[in-house]
Design an enzyme around this catalytic site. Structure first.
Site, PDB file in Angstrom:
ATOM      1  N   CYS A   1      -2.163   8.576   6.185  1.00  6.55           N
ATOM      2  CA  CYS A   1      -2.875   7.354   6.573  1.00  6.55           C
ATOM      3  C   CYS A   1      -1.902   6.376   7.251  1.00  6.55           C
ATOM      4  O   CYS A   1      -0.699   6.537   7.166  1.00  6.55           O
ATOM      5  CB  CYS A   1      -3.481   6.682   5.342  1.00  6.55           C
ATOM      6  SG  CYS A   1      -4.733   7.693   4.533  1.00  6.55           S
ATOM      7  N   THR A  44       0.832  -1.200   0.000  1.00  2.00           N
ATOM      8  CA  THR A  44       0.000   0.000   0.000  1.00  2.00           C
ATOM      9  C   THR A  44       0.867   1.249   0.000  1.00  2.00           C
ATOM     10  O   THR A  44       2.048   1.194   0.357  1.00  2.00           O
ATOM     11  CB  THR A  44      -0.975  -0.011   1.203  1.00  2.00           C
ATOM     12  OG1 THR A  44      -2.013   0.934   0.984  1.00  2.00           O
ATOM     13  CG2 THR A  44      -0.274   0.310   2.524  1.00  2.00           C
ATOM     14  N   HIS A  69      -5.571  -0.117   5.300  1.00  2.00           N
ATOM     15  CA  HIS A  69      -5.111   1.241   4.992  1.00  2.00           C
ATOM     16  C   HIS A  69      -6.092   2.205   5.684  1.00  2.00           C
ATOM     17  O   HIS A  69      -7.151   2.527   5.160  1.00  2.00           O
ATOM     18  CB  HIS A  69      -5.113   1.449   3.485  1.00  2.00           C
ATOM     19  CG  HIS A  69      -4.617   2.791   3.042  1.00  2.00           C
ATOM     20  ND1 HIS A  69      -3.700   2.938   2.033  1.00  2.00           N
ATOM     21  CD2 HIS A  69      -4.898   4.051   3.450  1.00  2.00           C
ATOM     22  CE1 HIS A  69      -3.453   4.223   1.851  1.00  2.00           C
ATOM     23  NE2 HIS A  69      -4.189   4.918   2.700  1.00  2.00           N
TER      24      HIS A  69
END
Lengths: 164, 216
Positions: free
Chosen positions: A33, A28, A50
């Site tokens: 985040c 990811t 995520h």
């Protein structure tokens, strides 16, 4: 450098959750985040969430997006693919950068910090120990989680990839 | 889930196109060449699409990022890959493709360009949407409407990491995000620069409400 997603590799998008068993890679891209990798060594399982925001405020439409719902939803998906009742999980977390301090509307309480706090709190609630962290700073990260080892690699643009 | 109807999208696209003409003029003056800023369209994207709206998530992207305040709040991003960004610097400095990496001169050139194009674009939009702007009289008493950008911040990072930041505020409220994207032509040739305007959630709600209000 492109999105070269291999056959045994899944890209987990913003607010998404990926789970794998036995082998392969979950990957990811993170800014403020948080990527939460949950690893079950004995069963060779991994889940990657995520997390975009700290709190769902009761919303149930996008479970991977919020710290308080992403952790239980990842656990639920891992239990399902392993077809077991109990898991012994550990966590590695990365992200939470404050990328644009000068232009961010929440510069006094950056979203990255809020997300980090919320993820750590959620993992504590579920009694999942955090074995490695790669948090903060002002740069984005690529987080790559490997099975069966549970090894996590972090790549920051312009820097050498590190293992956590 | 916030879903806009086709007439609402068309109405909003029309509003955002108002900025393009002034931005083109400002860029032409700045570069000393014929420049055209074209608003492609408004895009309503899910989060995955949004983070890949400028190409692959893993691609290294450069961006000059500005916060927007005033009538609306949000983020404006002037984005390009290394090659296209360095081409911009060479055009500005009247050089024949000499820049190969981002030094202070190249970074400053990119940020100043973002500032000039971004301000021209925002000023036009503010005047096109006076209900979202505070009127400011100039020295001759003529009233203008302004939206105010912060100074640009230059970053070179993963495309998805940059866009994640930019759509964060809308993503907090909605499962889709609305992005106004402009592309550029220099001397009638397309160049791979993009200008994104991403209103925050509360501004977007207000703008959308205005499109559904009956017109006089």
């Amino acid at each position: 450098m492109t999105n070269l997603v291999m056959k045994d590799e899944d890209l987990v998008s913003m607010g998404g959750i990926g789970v794998r068993r036995d082998e392969g890679i979950l990957r990811t891209l993170l800014g403020s985040c948080i990527g939460v990798a949950l690893y079950e060594r004995r069963l060779r399982l991994v889940g990657l969430a995520h997390v975009v925001m700290p709190n769902s405020m009761g919303r149930t439409d996008a479970l991977g997006k919020y710290a308080d719902t992403a952790i239980p939803e990842t656990i639920r998906q891992l239990l399902k693919i392993a077809n077991v009742q109990r898991l012994e999980l550990s966590a590695k977390i990365a992200g939470g950068a404050n990328m644009f301090a000068n232009v961010s509307p929440v510069a006094k309480n950056p979203m990255g910090d809020q997300n980090t706090e919320a993820v750590e709190s959620a993992l504590k609630k579920w009694n999942i120990p955090i074995t490695a962290r790669h948090l903060g700073g002002s740069a984005g990260r690529r987080m790559i989680v490997h099975l069966p080892t549970g090894m996590v690699q972090i790549h920051v643009v312009g820097q050498t990839m590190v293992e956590i | 889930m916030m879903t806009l109807s086709q007439p609402q999208m068309e109405q909003l696209s029309e509003l955002f196109r108002f900025g393009a003409s002034d931005a083109s003029q400002a860029l032409s003056l700045w570069l000393g060449r014929h420049a055209n800023v074209c608003i492609d369209q408004l895009k309503q994207l899910n989060l995955e699409q949004a983070t890949e709206s400028l190409g692959p998530a893993d691609a290294t992207l450069c961006a000059c990022v500005m916060g927007v305040t005033g009538g609306i709040s949000g983020q404006m991003l002037f984005c390009f890959d290394d090659e296209s960004g360095l081409l911009l610097c060479d055009l500005l400095l009247g050089r024949e493709r000499v820049a190969t990496e981002w030094g202070e001169l190249e970074t400053s050139s990119a940020m100043e360009t973002a500032n000039i194009v971004g301000c021209a674009y925002l000023n036009s939009l503010a005047n096109a949407m006076p209900s979202f702007s505070s009127p400011v009289p100039d020295c001759e008493g003529k009233v203008s409407h302004v939206w105010v950008p912060t100074p640009p911040q230059f970053v070179r990072d993963f495309a998805a990491s940059i866009l994640e930041f930019a759509v964060m505020n809308q993503a907090a409220e909605f499962d889709t995000v609305l992005v106004a994207q402009a592309r550029f032509q220099i001397d009638d040739q397309p160049v791979a620069w993009s200008l994104l305007l991403i209103p925050d959630a509360s501004s977007l709600t207000s703008i959308i409400s205005s499109t559904t209000a009956p017109r006089p």
